[in-house]
Write a protein that holds these residues in place. Sequence first.
Motif, short mmCIF file in Angstrom:
data_model
loop_
_atom_site.label_atom_id
_atom_site.label_comp_id
_atom_site.label_asym_id
_atom_site.label_seq_id
_atom_site.Cartn_x
_atom_site.Cartn_y
_atom_site.Cartn_z
N GLU A 337 -27.85 -61.98 129.32
CA GLU A 337 -29.18 -61.60 128.87
C GLU A 337 -29.98 -61.16 130.38
O GLU A 337 -31.00 -60.16 130.38
CB GLU A 337 -29.99 -62.57 128.17
CG GLU A 337 -31.56 -62.21 127.82
CD GLU A 337 -32.25 -63.07 126.86
OE1 GLU A 337 -33.34 -62.97 126.68
OE2 GLU A 337 -31.56 -64.10 126.68
N ARG A 341 -31.47 -57.46 131.21
CA ARG A 341 -33.03 -57.18 131.38
C ARG A 341 -33.43 -56.58 132.85
O ARG A 341 -34.42 -55.72 132.72
CB ARG A 341 -33.84 -58.72 131.21
CG ARG A 341 -33.91 -59.30 129.80
CD ARG A 341 -34.53 -60.72 129.79
NE ARG A 341 -34.97 -60.77 128.38
CZ ARG A 341 -35.73 -60.56 127.53
NH1 ARG A 341 -36.66 -59.73 128.09
NH2 ARG A 341 -35.91 -60.82 126.47
N GLY A 382 -36.06 -51.52 126.04
CA GLY A 382 -37.36 -51.93 126.43
C GLY A 382 -38.11 -50.72 126.88
O GLY A 382 -37.73 -49.72 127.31
N ASN A 386 -42.57 -54.32 127.44
CA ASN A 386 -41.74 -55.13 126.50
C ASN A 386 -40.26 -55.06 126.79
O ASN A 386 -39.88 -53.84 126.66
CB ASN A 386 -42.04 -55.42 125.21
CG ASN A 386 -41.43 -56.56 124.52
OD1 ASN A 386 -41.23 -57.70 125.11
ND2 ASN A 386 -41.54 -56.23 123.14
N LEU A 388 -36.43 -56.19 124.59
CA LEU A 388 -35.84 -57.12 123.67
C LEU A 388 -34.24 -57.03 123.87
O LEU A 388 -33.64 -55.93 124.42
CB LEU A 388 -35.92 -56.31 122.47
CG LEU A 388 -35.15 -56.74 121.16
CD1 LEU A 388 -35.50 -58.08 120.73
CD2 LEU A 388 -35.27 -55.87 119.84
N GLN A 390 -30.43 -58.73 123.00
CA GLN A 390 -29.76 -59.47 122.11
C GLN A 390 -28.16 -59.52 122.38
O GLN A 390 -27.63 -58.53 122.98
CB GLN A 390 -29.72 -58.46 120.58
CG GLN A 390 -29.16 -59.18 119.48
CD GLN A 390 -29.48 -58.51 118.23
OE1 GLN A 390 -30.52 -57.72 118.07
NE2 GLN A 390 -28.67 -58.62 117.24
N PHE A 416 -36.82 -50.93 118.19
CA PHE A 416 -37.81 -51.37 119.19
C PHE A 416 -39.02 -50.41 119.18
O PHE A 416 -40.14 -50.56 119.29
CB PHE A 416 -37.18 -51.40 120.52
CG PHE A 416 -38.27 -51.71 121.74
CD1 PHE A 416 -38.36 -52.97 121.94
CD2 PHE A 416 -38.79 -50.92 122.49
CE1 PHE A 416 -39.25 -53.54 123.09
CE2 PHE A 416 -39.75 -50.93 123.37
CZ PHE A 416 -39.93 -52.37 123.77
N GLN A 422 -41.83 -56.89 118.50
CA GLN A 422 -40.79 -57.87 118.00
C GLN A 422 -40.22 -58.80 119.04
O GLN A 422 -40.38 -58.51 120.28
CB GLN A 422 -39.88 -57.18 117.12
CG GLN A 422 -39.02 -56.12 117.93
CD GLN A 422 -37.68 -55.54 117.15
OE1 GLN A 422 -36.73 -56.27 116.46
NE2 GLN A 422 -37.92 -54.25 116.92
#
Length: 422
Positions: A337, A341, A382, A386, A388, A390, A416, A422
């Motif tokens: 993750e 990111r 993103g 923000n 997201l 997964q 998104f 979210q």
Amino acid sequence: MNKVVASIITIGDELLIGQVIDTNSAWMAQELNKYGIWVARRVAVGDVWDDIWLALDEESRRSSIILITGGLGPTADDITKPLLNKYFGGKMIIDEKALDNVKWIFERVLKRPMIDRNLRQAEVPDSCTVIPNKRGTAPGMWFEREGRIFVSMPGVPHEMKGMMTDDILPTLRERFQLPYIAHRTLLTAGIGESFLAEHIKTFEEALPASIKLAYLPNYGMVRLRLTIRGGDPNDTATAETLLQQRFDTLKGLVAEWMVTDEDISLQEAIGRLLKTHGKTLGTAESCTGGYIAHLITSIPGSSIYYKGSIVSYANEVKMHSLGVSAGTIAAHGAVSEETVREMIHGALTGLDTDYAIATSGIMGPDGGTPDKPVGTVWIAVGNRQNILAQKFSFRFDRLRNIELTATNALNLLRKFIVSPAQ
């Protein structure tokens, strides 16, 4: 009204041994269905004289329209044309318009000299009506016998599609009294076919006899198609109203998973979303190797909203081109993750886009570990406010894992954009 029935015969040894995938018959069947012509059989035969002859005999006993593709090239293994000449009792002649077309292609497009083998492309049986080939050298041929229509086309897909669209389908529509047929299609993602069927079971059971529901699963998505047939072709308004009412009900039932209520691809739906919002997209792909970029740019007009991709397959590219820190990779690994990111941050900055997608995973068949087996994928989407991320776990071969990663990445971006908080 009697049902109009067609058969499709595809010719070529390459189809039987799996060297070439038969996309022609699938496309033709879809187009014929839109016109209300029922495809009774799809038959593939090799470059064998007796097999082709037998297929023509058998399909003409069951269908009023027999569509044939393949075997019209200039080489010795292309036997469809001489076979059809004998089958319909004709003799070979030169079609002047076809000859002009061949000469034009070689002189103006290919800019190379012709040989006798190329000129023979313009030879056709005198028992046929010639169908012009606006995209290639081999003309199509239309034969009729005992109330049956036989149409022979090249096996090259874009040449066949041009003939079907420009000449064959419009002529068939004029020749036959075809039943009214209409479709409504929507695309869902995030729910399996069996669970979806159970969820709308009551709706499906209550459909009138004239409307059928089809489930078309593909790459983790399910396309639902409602089709209405029959009725008075001169009074389509009643059928259209009934179909639309049922479609609106279906949309309400599957709203939670619905991607689009049109018969378009996920990548086209994403493109429309981005254009509607006036936003741009870039991708940072590791395990998908540019496949997501390929899907996005397959849509005409994608340059309006798609800027490009950084294919960071190696860790050093992730670090140098996307700014992923060596410490992140050392501590968490490339498939994590934290890494995806940071890939998002790098893509947003480096590509200067409003949105970004990042993927990193293990596609197989090698490279898995006990804690990160083959099929482990991290996806992030993103914007500058923000991100997201997964984790996914796929269990298929390398190609299917790549395809599923791309599909899920695009759908994650769609969700998104619709609900960024979210």
